[in-house]
Structure formats: C-alpha cells, structure tokens
Design a protein around this motif. Structure first.
Motif, PDB file in Angstrom:
ATOM      1  N   TYR A  68       0.975  -1.276  -0.147  1.00  0.00           N
ATOM      2  CA  TYR A  68      -0.036  -0.338   0.003  1.00  0.00           C
ATOM      3  C   TYR A  68       1.305   1.098  -0.076  1.00  0.00           C
ATOM      4  CZ  TYR A  68      -4.093  -2.512   1.222  1.00  0.00           C
ATOM      5  OH  TYR A  68      -5.232  -3.800   1.165  1.00  0.00           O
ATOM      6  N   LEU A  69       0.448   1.821  -0.982  1.00  0.00           N
ATOM      7  CA  LEU A  69       0.806   3.092   0.044  1.00  0.00           C
ATOM      8  C   LEU A  69      -0.300   4.635   0.228  1.00  0.00           C
ATOM      9  CD1 LEU A  69       2.509   3.876  -4.602  1.00  0.00           C
ATOM     10  CD2 LEU A  69       3.892   2.707  -1.928  1.00  0.00           C
ATOM     11  N   VAL A  70       0.714   5.276   1.192  1.00  0.00           N
ATOM     12  CA  VAL A  70       0.441   6.646   1.044  1.00  0.00           C
ATOM     13  C   VAL A  70       0.385   8.466   0.894  1.00  0.00           C
ATOM     14  CG1 VAL A  70      -1.058   5.695   3.569  1.00  0.00           C
ATOM     15  CG2 VAL A  70       1.574   6.601   3.561  1.00  0.00           C
ATOM     16  N   PRO A  71      -0.512   9.178   1.463  1.00  0.00           N
ATOM     17  CA  PRO A  71       0.275  10.317   0.611  1.00  0.00           C
ATOM     18  C   PRO A  71       1.870  11.267   1.650  1.00  0.00           C
ATOM     19  CG  PRO A  71      -2.390   9.873   0.582  1.00  0.00           C
ATOM     20  CD  PRO A  71      -1.773   9.249   1.412  1.00  0.00           C
ATOM     21  N   LEU A  72       2.575  11.576   1.215  1.00  0.00           N
ATOM     22  CA  LEU A  72       3.580  12.418   1.839  1.00  0.00           C
ATOM     23  C   LEU A  72       3.270  13.725   2.017  1.00  0.00           C
ATOM     24  CD1 LEU A  72       5.828  10.640   3.766  1.00  0.00           C
ATOM     25  CD2 LEU A  72       7.266  11.398   2.037  1.00  0.00           C
ATOM     26  N   ARG A  73       2.914  13.921   0.728  1.00  0.00           N
ATOM     27  CA  ARG A  73       2.930  15.172   0.507  1.00  0.00           C
ATOM     28  C   ARG A  73       1.804  15.943  -1.043  1.00  0.00           C
ATOM     29  NH1 ARG A  73       6.782  20.224  -0.483  1.00  0.00           N
ATOM     30  NH2 ARG A  73       6.139  21.351  -2.749  1.00  0.00           N
ATOM     31  N   ALA A  74       0.884  16.729  -0.778  1.00  0.00           N
ATOM     32  CA  ALA A  74       0.366  16.893  -1.561  1.00  0.00           C
ATOM     33  C   ALA A  74       0.481  18.054  -1.875  1.00  0.00           C
ATOM     34  CB  ALA A  74      -1.531  16.557  -1.352  1.00  0.00           C
ATOM     35  N   SER A  75       0.193  19.126  -2.934  1.00  0.00           N
ATOM     36  CA  SER A  75       0.238  20.390  -3.602  1.00  0.00           C
ATOM     37  C   SER A  75      -0.485  20.588  -4.652  1.00  0.00           C
ATOM     38  CB  SER A  75       1.655  20.563  -4.078  1.00  0.00           C
ATOM     39  OG  SER A  75       1.860  20.158  -5.043  1.00  0.00           O
ATOM     40  N   ILE A  76      -0.994  22.032  -4.727  1.00  0.00           N
ATOM     41  CA  ILE A  76      -1.563  22.888  -5.868  1.00  0.00           C
ATOM     42  C   ILE A  76      -0.824  24.408  -5.596  1.00  0.00           C
ATOM     43  CG2 ILE A  76      -3.077  23.155  -4.031  1.00  0.00           C
ATOM     44  CD1 ILE A  76      -5.479  22.932  -6.620  1.00  0.00           C
ATOM     45  N   LYS A  77      -1.171  24.862  -7.002  1.00  0.00           N
ATOM     46  CA  LYS A  77      -0.713  25.946  -7.300  1.00  0.00           C
ATOM     47  C   LYS A  77      -2.090  26.701  -7.622  1.00  0.00           C
ATOM     48  CE  LYS A  77       3.870  25.210  -9.288  1.00  0.00           C
ATOM     49  NZ  LYS A  77       4.287  25.533 -11.047  1.00  0.00           N
ATOM     50  N   ALA A  78      -2.188  27.967  -6.863  1.00  0.00           N
ATOM     51  CA  ALA A  78      -3.290  28.223  -6.637  1.00  0.00           C
ATOM     52  C   ALA A  78      -3.374  30.178  -7.129  1.00  0.00           C
ATOM     53  CB  ALA A  78      -4.468  28.899  -5.577  1.00  0.00           C
ATOM     54  N   PRO A  79      -4.614  31.181  -7.437  1.00  0.00           N
ATOM     55  CA  PRO A  79      -3.900  31.932  -8.040  1.00  0.00           C
ATOM     56  C   PRO A  79      -3.608  32.806  -7.322  1.00  0.00           C
ATOM     57  CG  PRO A  79      -6.607  31.772  -8.392  1.00  0.00           C
ATOM     58  CD  PRO A  79      -6.052  30.542  -7.160  1.00  0.00           C
ATOM     59  N   PHE A  80      -3.102  32.586  -5.226  1.00  0.00           N
ATOM     60  CA  PHE A  80      -2.928  33.524  -4.601  1.00  0.00           C
ATOM     61  C   PHE A  80      -1.788  32.892  -4.175  1.00  0.00           C
ATOM     62  CE2 PHE A  80      -5.183  30.624  -2.528  1.00  0.00           C
ATOM     63  CZ  PHE A  80      -4.688  29.591  -1.747  1.00  0.00           C
ATOM     64  N   GLY A  81      -1.337  31.799  -4.724  1.00  0.00           N
ATOM     65  CA  GLY A  81       0.261  30.972  -4.261  1.00  0.00           C
ATOM     66  C   GLY A  81      -0.112  29.963  -4.174  1.00  0.00           C
ATOM     67  N   ALA A  82       0.915  28.919  -3.469  1.00  0.00           N
ATOM     68  CA  ALA A  82       0.606  27.672  -3.718  1.00  0.00           C
ATOM     69  C   ALA A  82       0.289  27.011  -1.894  1.00  0.00           C
ATOM     70  CB  ALA A  82       2.482  27.412  -3.539  1.00  0.00           C
ATOM     71  N   LEU A  83      -0.768  26.103  -1.938  1.00  0.00           N
ATOM     72  CA  LEU A  83      -0.537  25.809  -0.816  1.00  0.00           C
ATOM     73  C   LEU A  83      -0.442  24.293  -0.957  1.00  0.00           C
ATOM     74  CD1 LEU A  83      -5.369  26.013  -0.866  1.00  0.00           C
ATOM     75  CD2 LEU A  83      -3.311  26.691   0.729  1.00  0.00           C
ATOM     76  N   VAL A  84       0.018  23.755  -0.491  1.00  0.00           N
ATOM     77  CA  VAL A  84       1.216  22.051   0.630  1.00  0.00           C
ATOM     78  C   VAL A  84       0.141  21.926   1.688  1.00  0.00           C
ATOM     79  CG1 VAL A  84       3.757  21.501   0.695  1.00  0.00           C
ATOM     80  CG2 VAL A  84       3.233  23.686  -1.143  1.00  0.00           C
ATOM     81  N   VAL A  85       0.413  20.091   1.171  1.00  0.00           N
ATOM     82  CA  VAL A  85       0.492  19.672   2.660  1.00  0.00           C
ATOM     83  C   VAL A  85       1.733  18.651   2.826  1.00  0.00           C
ATOM     84  CG1 VAL A  85      -1.009  18.121   4.144  1.00  0.00           C
ATOM     85  CG2 VAL A  85      -2.294  19.495   2.845  1.00  0.00           C
ATOM     86  N   GLN A  86       2.380  18.383   3.898  1.00  0.00           N
ATOM     87  CA  GLN A  86       3.627  18.349   3.863  1.00  0.00           C
ATOM     88  C   GLN A  86       3.659  17.093   5.142  1.00  0.00           C
ATOM     89  OE1 GLN A  86       6.675  17.714   1.961  1.00  0.00           O
ATOM     90  NE2 GLN A  86       7.003  16.261   3.448  1.00  0.00           N
ATOM     91  N   ALA A  87       3.735  15.843   5.010  1.00  0.00           N
ATOM     92  CA  ALA A  87       4.154  14.672   6.098  1.00  0.00           C
ATOM     93  C   ALA A  87       5.474  15.453   7.450  1.00  0.00           C
ATOM     94  CB  ALA A  87       3.849  13.327   6.027  1.00  0.00           C
ATOM     95  N   GLU A  88       5.216  15.268   8.291  1.00  0.00           N
ATOM     96  CA  GLU A  88       6.418  16.031   8.979  1.00  0.00           C
ATOM     97  C   GLU A  88       7.190  14.387  10.084  1.00  0.00           C
ATOM     98  OE1 GLU A  88       7.645  19.899  10.121  1.00  0.00           O
ATOM     99  OE2 GLU A  88       6.341  19.954   7.768  1.00  0.00           O
ATOM    100  N   LYS A  89       6.001  14.194  10.227  1.00  0.00           N
ATOM    101  CA  LYS A  89       6.656  12.670  11.316  1.00  0.00           C
ATOM    102  C   LYS A  89       5.198  11.241  10.255  1.00  0.00           C
ATOM    103  CE  LYS A  89       5.899  15.125  15.758  1.00  0.00           C
ATOM    104  NZ  LYS A  89       5.547  15.479  16.869  1.00  0.00           N
ATOM    105  N   TYR A  90       6.080  10.078  11.280  1.00  0.00           N
ATOM    106  CA  TYR A  90       6.227   9.284  10.030  1.00  0.00           C
ATOM    107  C   TYR A  90       6.551   7.909  10.906  1.00  0.00           C
ATOM    108  CZ  TYR A  90       6.751   5.431   6.592  1.00  0.00           C
ATOM    109  OH  TYR A  90       6.522   4.314   6.142  1.00  0.00           O
ATOM    110  N   LYS A  91       5.441   7.264  11.702  1.00  0.00           N
ATOM    111  CA  LYS A  91       5.748   6.074  12.352  1.00  0.00           C
ATOM    112  C   LYS A  91       5.317   4.763  12.459  1.00  0.00           C
ATOM    113  CE  LYS A  91       5.942   5.199  17.709  1.00  0.00           C
ATOM    114  NZ  LYS A  91       5.229   5.867  18.990  1.00  0.00           N
ATOM    115  N   LEU A  92       5.746   4.073  11.912  1.00  0.00           N
ATOM    116  CA  LEU A  92       5.385   2.689  11.572  1.00  0.00           C
ATOM    117  C   LEU A  92       5.761   1.842  12.191  1.00  0.00           C
ATOM    118  CD1 LEU A  92       4.070   1.211   8.975  1.00  0.00           C
ATOM    119  CD2 LEU A  92       6.157   0.559   8.407  1.00  0.00           C
ATOM    120  N   SER A  93       4.746   0.898  13.085  1.00  0.00           N
ATOM    121  CA  SER A  93       4.713   0.392  14.228  1.00  0.00           C
ATOM    122  C   SER A  93       3.569  -1.372  13.780  1.00  0.00           C
ATOM    123  CB  SER A  93       4.279   0.531  15.283  1.00  0.00           C
ATOM    124  OG  SER A  93       3.249   0.840  15.489  1.00  0.00           O
ATOM    125  N   ASN A  94       4.686  -2.403  14.320  1.00  0.00           N
ATOM    126  CA  ASN A  94       4.795  -4.083  13.466  1.00  0.00           C
ATOM    127  C   ASN A  94       3.954  -4.833  14.797  1.00  0.00           C
ATOM    128  OD1 ASN A  94       4.794  -3.537  10.968  1.00  0.00           O
ATOM    129  ND2 ASN A  94       7.272  -3.668  10.919  1.00  0.00           N
TER     130      ASN A  94
END
Length: 259
Positions: free
Chosen positions: A233-259
């Motif tokens: 499986y894959l998950v989003p680490l980052r998403a971005s879009i260029k809007a008229p006023f500038g860029a919007l970005v969602v960025q993963a800062e923490k990633y914790k995987l436990s088994n």
C-alpha cells in the motif's frame, strides 16, 4: 481546501498470525510557505479489515482560510487487497462549514447517507443518482492506495471514484516521476512516486460555482505517494496545488510505522 480532502485527500500483512501494521502520520498545511494548519492520519490493518482516522485544524489566513477543525473516520473490509468501506463519519466545525456526514456502504455501494444540516441550493446542483453511488470509495479510504507493484508508474495510473456524502467526483492520477523524499522526523527516507492529479466533478456540485470550475481546470495538483514499510500500500506524503494567490502544500512531518 478540497484538494486535501482528496489527497487524504492514508499495509497489508501476508501471513495469518502476524499482528496488524499501524501507521501514524502528522501533516502541516502551508500557504505561501507559512504554516496555517495541521492534521494527523492513523491507519490500522489486519488481514480482513482496515480503519483510518484523521483529524485536522486550520488557522485564519486572511480571506483564504478560516479557523476550523474536523475529524473523519472510516472502517471497512479487505477483499484480495481491495478496500471495501463499510462506514464513514465526518464532523466539521468552521466559519464556512459546520455539520456532520455519516455513510453506510456495502460491497462498493452507498446504502445510507445522513447529512446534517442538509445541503442548500439543491435546484442548482447536479442530481446524485443511484448509479452515481455504485463502485465508489469515500475520500478517506482513498488515502490508502493498494499498490501490489510497489513504486512503479502503474501505481500512479488510476482513477478514483469518490463520494463524500454530498458530492460525487473522480480523481484521476497519472505518473509524473520518482524522487527521493524524507520527513522532518527522519523516520521516513526513501523513494516516492510523484503523481499528477486531476479533479473531475460528477454530481452533487453546483456547476456554475467558480471554485469548482477553477479546480476542474487546475493542472498543477501533485501527490507524493510513499510506501508503508514492505506492505503493498501507498499513502500520501505530500500534496500541493498552485492557486491564484500562491501555493498550498500539505507535507508529512512525522511518520511512525509499528509492526
């Protein structure tokens, strides 16, 4: 802000007695490089079921973003690695939108929907039909992408048929490139797929609304997909879009995987 619903807008184990894999991601939302919000995504899977929980909040940013917070949760089953959502629950409280949505789903079909308060301007909206509510995913389940081929271009190339309880839309993903990425906490560091994304409104929306038209025309949307350990499986680490006023970005800062 619809992009980020699409992107999250967030593990499957091979053998029977192994414990579930759990993933926790913490994201930050940036506008023009300034942090204006944060959110989390928790993923849990075993051989037969999955669940995802997400929460987020934003701070006022001029006239572009208002103060708000929300939570969303989905549970479902797994059928040969395919997600089959069963229940979806959303709660939102902001200056622009306050309310709840709950859905019951069965075998890829929406069985029951409750929206409070009900949608307005129904005469201006394209009617959602029973046909629209077949073979669909909820937006949160779409954050967990089955990828039996791993970080190959085919894992990008797909179309997601989504319904959020109000609107039915498609998200078309296509391969752009592969690159290195890492999270600020250093727990993820490696290759990711960079996918282009295109939003296609289907029903439930107001077709004359300017924001819908602009989003449908926007060709700048990107989603970075990261693997979940050795799982398919894959998950989003980052998403971005260029809007008229500038860029919007969602960025993963923490990633914790436990088994």
């Amino acid at each position: 802000m619809r992009l980020f619903a699409l992107a999250f807008l967030s593990l499957l184990l091979i053998s029977g007695e192994a414990p579930a894999s759990d993933l926790y991601l913490k994201y930050k939302l940036y506008a023009l490089g300034l942090p204006i919000g944060s959110g989390t995504l928790s993923v849990s899977l075993n051989e037969e079921t999955y669940s995802l929980k997400s929460s987020g909040q934003t701070a006022a940013f001029g006239r572009l973003v208002s103060d708000g917070k929300g939570t969303v949760e989905v549970r479902g089953g797994l059928n040969g690695g395919t997600l089959v959502p069963e229940s979806y629950s959303l709660k939102v409280n902001s200056e622009d939108d306050t309310g709840t949505v709950s859905m019951q789903m069965k075998a890829g079909k929406v069985a029951k929907v409750a929206v409070n308060p009900p949608q307005d301007r129904m005469k201006e909206r394209i009617k959602v039909t029973a046909e629209h509510l077949q073979k669909v995913l909820d937006p949160l389940s779409a954050a967990l992408l089955p990828a039996p081929k791993g970080l190959e271009p085919d894992s990008c190339n797909r179309s997601l048929q989504l319904y959020d309880g109000k609107e039915r839309y498609n998200v078309h993903l296509s391969y752009k490139t592969k690159r290195k990425a890492k999270t600020a906490d250093g727990r993820f560091k490696g290759d990711v797929l960079v996918c282009k994304a295109r939003y296609e409104p289907i029903a439930g929306h107001r077709p004359k609304r300017k924001t819908i038209q602009e989003l449908a025309r926007n060709k700048s949307i990107e989603v970075w997909l990261a693997p979940v350990g050795e799982a398919s499986y894959l998950v989003p680490l980052r998403a971005s879009i260029k809007a008229p006023f500038g860029a919007l970005v969602v960025q993963a800062e923490k990633y914790k995987l436990s088994n």
